[in-house]
Design a protein around this motif. Structure first.
Motif, PDB file in Angstrom:
ATOM      1  N   ALA A 132       0.857  -1.186   0.000  1.00 50.53           N
ATOM      2  CA  ALA A 132       0.000   0.000   0.000  1.00 50.53           C
ATOM      3  C   ALA A 132       0.892   1.234   0.000  1.00 50.53           C
ATOM      4  CB  ALA A 132      -0.891  -0.005   1.230  1.00 50.53           C
TER       5      ALA A 132
ATOM      6  N   ARG B 245      -3.832   4.380   1.284  1.00 51.89           N
ATOM      7  CA  ARG B 245      -4.737   3.976   0.214  1.00 51.89           C
ATOM      8  C   ARG B 245      -4.561   4.825  -1.042  1.00 51.89           C
ATOM      9  NH1 ARG B 245      -8.068   4.130   4.793  1.00 51.89           N
ATOM     10  NH2 ARG B 245      -9.396   5.729   3.930  1.00 51.89           N
TER      11      ARG B 245
ATOM     12  N   TYR C  86      -1.653   1.011  -4.975  1.00 46.78           N
ATOM     13  CA  TYR C  86      -1.200  -0.282  -4.456  1.00 46.78           C
ATOM     14  C   TYR C  86      -0.552  -1.118  -5.544  1.00 46.78           C
ATOM     15  CZ  TYR C  86      -4.806  -3.095  -6.715  1.00 46.78           C
ATOM     16  OH  TYR C  86      -5.584  -3.722  -7.651  1.00 46.78           O
TER      17      TYR C  86
ATOM     18  N   LYS D 110     -10.264  -0.539   2.871  1.00 47.33           N
ATOM     19  CA  LYS D 110      -9.722  -0.161   4.182  1.00 47.33           C
ATOM     20  C   LYS D 110      -9.049  -1.328   4.892  1.00 47.33           C
ATOM     21  CE  LYS D 110     -12.805   3.705   4.857  1.00 47.33           C
ATOM     22  NZ  LYS D 110     -13.871   4.299   5.653  1.00 47.33           N
TER      23      LYS D 110
END
Length: 112
Positions: A39, A63, A66, A106
């Motif tokens: 990430a 986030r 990735y 998440k």
């Protein structure tokens, strides 16, 4: 005479330790981590990273983008922390995937 025996004993112990440690190193090297999720804090694979290679649930700190390196285990992606709610997307067991832009996930549940 005692010092020769002592040197021989120390040498034997040292050789045994080298053999044991070498075997442990080879065992850990052969135990590949499997699939890995990286990430990134920012878009385009920039900023700080969080590398996830452990099995089970991990909450994502970043986030922004990735990369996924599939090597035997799938990654189930959730839009809620602690892998709650439905699986939003499943990353493949074999093959790689990536996204240069922000993701809504998440958490990840790495299936092992």
């Amino acid at each position: 005479m005692k010092s020769i025996k002592r040197i021989a004993l120390v040498s034997a112990i040292s050789a045994a330790l080298v053999t044991i440690m070498g075997g442990a190193a080879n065992a850990s090297m052969s135990a590949a981590p499997g699939s890995m999720y990286v990430a990134y804090e920012g878009p385009g694979f920039t900023g700080r990273t969080q590398v996830i290679s452990t099995c089970g649930t991990t909450n994502l700190r970043y986030r922004g983008s990735y990369k996924w390196y599939g090597s035997g285990q799938a990654g189930r992606m959730h839009n809620q922390i602690n892998a709650r709610g439905p699986v939003h997307f499943t990353l493949p067991t074999k093959g790689n995937a990536q996204q240069k832009t922000v993701v809504g996930w998440k958490s990840i549940f790495k299936v092992c």
